[in-house]
Design a protein around this motif. Structure first.
Motif, PDB file in Angstrom:
ATOM      1  N   PRO A 222       0.805  -1.222   0.000  1.00  0.00           N
ATOM      2  CA  PRO A 222       0.000   0.000   0.000  1.00  0.00           C
ATOM      3  C   PRO A 222       0.842   1.279   0.000  1.00  0.00           C
ATOM      4  CG  PRO A 222      -0.052  -1.055   2.162  1.00  0.00           C
ATOM      5  CD  PRO A 222       0.733  -1.956   1.271  1.00  0.00           C
ATOM      6  N   PHE A 223       2.162   1.157   0.180  1.00  0.00           N
ATOM      7  CA  PHE A 223       3.055   2.337   0.154  1.00  0.00           C
ATOM      8  C   PHE A 223       4.436   1.843  -0.269  1.00  0.00           C
ATOM      9  CE2 PHE A 223       2.098   0.871   4.526  1.00  0.00           C
ATOM     10  CZ  PHE A 223       3.247   0.178   4.790  1.00  0.00           C
ATOM     11  N   ASP A 224       5.291   2.757  -0.721  1.00  0.00           N
ATOM     12  CA  ASP A 224       6.673   2.368  -1.009  1.00  0.00           C
ATOM     13  C   ASP A 224       7.300   1.917   0.304  1.00  0.00           C
ATOM     14  OD1 ASP A 224       6.237   3.220  -3.557  1.00  0.00           O
ATOM     15  OD2 ASP A 224       7.683   4.888  -3.521  1.00  0.00           O
TER      16      ASP A 224
ATOM     17  N   ARG B 255      17.689  -0.549  -5.908  1.00  0.00           N
ATOM     18  CA  ARG B 255      16.998   0.564  -5.242  1.00  0.00           C
ATOM     19  C   ARG B 255      16.580   0.183  -3.817  1.00  0.00           C
ATOM     20  NH1 ARG B 255      11.314   2.824  -7.043  1.00  0.00           N
ATOM     21  NH2 ARG B 255      11.284   4.371  -5.357  1.00  0.00           N
ATOM     22  N   ASN B 256      16.422  -1.115  -3.572  1.00  0.00           N
ATOM     23  CA  ASN B 256      16.029  -1.622  -2.246  1.00  0.00           C
ATOM     24  C   ASN B 256      14.692  -1.056  -1.758  1.00  0.00           C
ATOM     25  OD1 ASN B 256      18.361  -3.195  -2.119  1.00  0.00           O
ATOM     26  ND2 ASN B 256      19.557  -1.486  -1.248  1.00  0.00           N
ATOM     27  N   VAL B 257      13.782  -0.887  -2.726  1.00  0.00           N
ATOM     28  CA  VAL B 257      12.452  -0.376  -2.379  1.00  0.00           C
ATOM     29  C   VAL B 257      11.428  -1.288  -3.039  1.00  0.00           C
ATOM     30  CG1 VAL B 257      10.817   1.517  -2.790  1.00  0.00           C
ATOM     31  CG2 VAL B 257      13.188   2.023  -2.160  1.00  0.00           C
ATOM     32  N   SER B 258      10.389  -1.664  -2.286  1.00  0.00           N
ATOM     33  CA  SER B 258       9.287  -2.305  -3.006  1.00  0.00           C
ATOM     34  C   SER B 258       8.205  -1.254  -3.163  1.00  0.00           C
ATOM     35  CB  SER B 258       8.925  -3.624  -2.351  1.00  0.00           C
ATOM     36  OG  SER B 258       7.923  -3.599  -1.540  1.00  0.00           O
ATOM     37  N   ALA B 259       7.929  -0.970  -4.458  1.00  0.00           N
ATOM     38  CA  ALA B 259       7.109   0.200  -4.779  1.00  0.00           C
ATOM     39  C   ALA B 259       5.630  -0.085  -4.548  1.00  0.00           C
ATOM     40  CB  ALA B 259       7.329   0.577  -6.233  1.00  0.00           C
ATOM     41  N   ARG B 260       4.909   0.954  -4.160  1.00  0.00           N
ATOM     42  CA  ARG B 260       3.467   0.853  -3.960  1.00  0.00           C
ATOM     43  C   ARG B 260       2.815   0.224  -5.202  1.00  0.00           C
ATOM     44  NH1 ARG B 260      -0.780   5.518  -2.211  1.00  0.00           N
ATOM     45  NH2 ARG B 260      -2.588   4.302  -2.835  1.00  0.00           N
ATOM     46  N   GLY B 261       1.953  -0.793  -4.981  1.00  0.00           N
ATOM     47  CA  GLY B 261       1.203  -1.411  -6.087  1.00  0.00           C
ATOM     48  C   GLY B 261       2.034  -2.288  -6.997  1.00  0.00           C
TER      49      GLY B 261
END
Ligand code: AMP
Ligand code: MG
Length: 544
Positions: free
Chosen positions: A193-195, A272-278
C-alpha cells in the motif's frame, strides 16, 4: 376431545402408545394403514410421503373435532409417517378412545375417508424397485436410472450432472483452510500500500550523489511520517518501513559509515532496495479467483488483503457406514473368516483433503437389524450431504446396500460400472426437500483396492462438485516400466507409483490386495481389451 398428532420420519411401530388407562371409555380402537406392494397398478418397494407439517396438524385437529360433534369420542391419537416407507410398514396409525365402540368406529371411518382430501399429506411417489429383487433388475425412474453397467466416462458424467455446489458460507480465516473460495476476491488497496524499504539502511533521493548526508529522521517499521527529502538528507529506515516520500532509494547500512548524525556512502549499489506501492498488485485487480482451493499461501494472501471472512464452501457432512459381519476392529485378532476393518481408515484418510465432519458407524449384516440401527441413529438422514456405505454393494444374499439406500429415500442412478476394480458401485440421489438439502449416496464395493479406486474416480468427483471445485482430471504420462496385464473387457484403473522418471505400475493380485496401496499415488487408465502396455508408452493417469 383430546387430540394428539405426530409426524414421524422413522418407523412408527415402536412409537404407538399403549391404550390409555380405562376411565369413561369403553373402547380403544386402533387402526394401522400399511404400505401395499402396488401403486397405480405398478409393483413398488417403497412409498414416499410428504407433508406440510404445520398445516397437516391444524387440519387433522380441525377434522377430528368436527367429526366428533357427530360421533362423540374422548381422545384420538394420530401418527403419520413421512419420507420413504417400505412396503409392509405402517404409514399411518390412528387410536381412538370412546365410551362405546360405535362412536370410535364411525369417527375412524369418516376420518380416514376425509384425510386424503382435507389434509396436506400426500404420496410423493412409489419407488419401483422390489426390495426382494435388488439384483440390478428393478429400477427407479425419476432420476434416470441405468440398467446396464456404465462405462467410466458415463458414470463420471452422471455424477457431475447430479451434484450441484452446496450454498456457500462465510467463515473466519482460521477455519477456511482447504475450503473452496466461492467468490473472486480483488485487492482492496494497492499491494504493497506504500513504497517500503526492503533493507535496514538509509533512504535518500533516487538521483542524490552527495558525499555526505545529514540524518534527519529515524523510521521504525510501524512509523508513518511523510516528509519530502531534500538533496543531502537521509532518513534511517528499517526493513518494511513506509518511506517518507516518492522517488527514494535505500542504501544498505552495511554500505555506509556513520559519524554522529552524518553518513557517507562507501559503496554505491544499482539496487533501489524499495518495493514500490502497487508493484505486487493494483487496487481492484483480482487476487484470487472463485474456485481457488484455500491452501496456506492463499490464506496468507486473503489475510494480507484484509479478507477476514471469505465466502467459501461449507464443511461437508458425511456419514460412512461399514457393513459385513466378518469385519472386526483393527486392534482385534481375527478368527478364521474375519477381516480387520481397513476401509474406515482409508475413507477417513482420503477425506482429509475435503474439510468435513465425518460420522462412521458399523451396520449389522441383516437388513432389518441395519434399518433398526439407522432408525435409532442420533442423526437424521437430512443431516448429511453424503452417505457412503462400504460393502454389500453386490448381489450376494446378504448384500443390502441398494435396498437400504432405497429405504432411506434414495433414487438409484446406477448400480454397476464397467470398471476394474470396482464393478458393483451404487450411486444414488435423494433430491432436495423442504427440510433438507439434497443428499447423495455411494455404495462402494467392500474390497479396499476397489474402495480406493472408486473414491478417487467417483466419490472425489462428487465431493468436488458439492464444494464448487474442479474435479480431478486425467493427465498424460509415460510408463517407466511395462504394465503387464491380460486383456480385459472392462477398463482398468491400475495402481502405480508416479515419480520424475514416469509411472511405475505396481503389483496387485486382486481387488482385495491392500499391499500396493501404501505405494500408490496414481491410477493408470488401461483401455478395455488392451492387455499389456510397453514401457515408454504414453498413457492417461489420475494422480491420487
Ligand atoms: P462386499 O462388497 O461386502 O461383498 O465385500 C467384499 C470384500 O471386501 C469382502 O472380502 C469383505 O470382507 C471386504 N470388506 C468389506 N468391508 C471391509 C472393510 N471395512 N475393511 C476391509 N475389508 C472389507
Ligand atoms: Mg459384505
Amino acid at each position: 376431545m383430546e387430540i394428539e398428532f405426530q409426524l414421524a420420519s422413522e418407523p412408527i411401530a415402536e412409537r404407538i402408545p399403549p391404550p390409555p388407562s380405562l376411565g369413561k371409555q369403553g373402547a380403544w380402537l386402533e387402526f394401522r394403514g400399511v404400505v401395499r406392494g402396488e401403486e397405480n397398478g405398478q409393483a413398488i418397494s417403497t412409498l414416499e410421503y410428504e407433508a406440510y407439517p404445520e398445516m397437516a396438524e391444524r387440519e387433522i385437529r380441525r377434522l377430528l373435532q368436527e367429526i366428533s360433534t357427530r360421533h362423540p369420542c374422548l381422545a384420538a391419537k394420530v401418527i403419520h409417517r413421512i419420507g420413504a416407507i417400505p412396503v409392509g410398514e405402517t404409514a399411518i396409525y390412528v387410536g381412538v378412545a370412546s365410551p362405546h365402540r360405535g362412536e370410535a368406529i364411525a369417527l375412524l371411518a369418516e376420518f380416514m375417508d376425509r384425510l386424503k382430501q382435507d389434509v396436506p399429506i400426500w404420496k410423493r411417489r412409489g419407488i419401483v424397485a422390489a426390495v426382494c429383487d435388488h439384483r440390478g433388475s428393478g429400477q427407479t425412474s425419476k432420476i434416470g436410472a441405468h440398467r446396464a453397467p456404465l462405462q467410466l466416462d458415463e458414470a463420471i458424467s452422471e455424477i457431475k450432472s447430479h451434484c450441484q455446489p452446496l450454498p456457500a458460507v462465510r467463515v473466519p480465516l482460521a477455519e477456511a483452510f482447504g475450503r473452496v473460495l466461492r467468490e473472486t476476491v480483488c485487492a482492496p488497496d494497492d499491494m504493497p500500500p506504500f513504497d517500503r524499504s526492503t533493507r535496514d539502511g538509509y533512504a535518500i533521493l533516487q538521483g542524490d550523489a552527495s558525499e555526505i548526508y545529514q540524518v534527519v529522521d529515524t523510521l521504525h517499521a510501524a512509523d508513518w511520517k511523510p516528509r519530502q527529502l531534500k538533496t543531502g538528507e537521509a532518513v534511517r529506515v528499517a526493513t518494511g518501513s513506509a518511506l517518507p516520500c516518492e522517488n527514494l532509494r535505500v542504501v544498505m547500512q552495511e554500505n555506509i559509515e556513520r559519524t554522529g548524525d552524518q553518513i557517507c556512502v562507501v559503496k554505491r549499489e544499482a539496487a533501489r532496495n524499495v518495493s514500490a506501492r502497487g508493484e505486487d498488485l493494483r487496487a481492484g485487480e483480482p487476487l484470487l479467483q472463485a474456485g481457488a482451493k484455500l491452501d496456506a499461501g492463499a490464506l496468507a494472501l486473503l489475510a494480507t488483503a484484509g479478507n477476514a471472512r471469505p465466502l467459501v464452501s461449507p464443511r461437508l457432512r458425511i456419514c460412512h457406514f461399514t457393513t459385513g459381519d466378518e469385519i472386526i476392529p483393527p486392534d482385534q485378532k481375527p478368527k478364521p473368516g474375519q477381516i480387520r476393518d481397513s476401509n474406515s481408515f482409508l475413507i477417513r484418510g482420503l477425506l482429509q483433503r475435503f474439510p468435513c465432519e465425518l460420522t462412521q458407524k458399523h451396520l449389522p449384516e441383516n437388513f432389518e437389524a441395519a434399518k433398526r440401527d439407522i432408525s435409532a441413529f442420533r442423526f437424521p438422514l437430512s443431516a448429511f450431504d453424503l452417505i457412503l456405505v462400504s460393502g454389500g454393494a453386490s448381489v450376494g444374499e446378504k448384500d443390502f446396500t441398494r435396498p437400504l439406500l432405497e429405504w432411506l429415500g434414495f433414487e438409484i442412478v446406477f448400480s454397476q460400472i464397467s470398471v476394474r476394480p470396482g464393478r458393483p458401485l451404487i450411486f444414488g440421489m435423494r433430491p432436495a426437500r423442504e427440510d433438507a438439502r439434497p443428499t447423495i449416496a455411494f455404495g462402494l464395493p467392500g474390497n479396499p483396492l476397489s474402495h480406493f479406486v472408486c473414491f478417487h474416480l467417483f466419490v472425489a468427483t462428487a465431493l468436488a462438485k458439492l464444494i464448487g471445485a474442479e474435479p480431478n482430471q486425467f493427465r498424460r504420462g509415460r510408463l517407466a516400466a511395462k504394465l503387464d496385464d491380460a486383456s480385459n473387457p472392462r477398463e482398468t484403473l491400475w495402481p502405480a507409483r508416479w515419480d520424475p522418471a514416469g509411472l511405475h505400475p505396481l503389483k496387485w493380485a486382486s481387488s482385495g490386495d491392500v499391499t500396493c496401496l501404501a505405494q500408490t499415488n496414481a491410477l493408470i487408465r488401461v483401455p478395455a481389451n488392451r492387455g499389456s502396455i510397453e514401457s515408454g508408452a504414453e498413457v492417461d493417469f489420475l494422480p491420487t
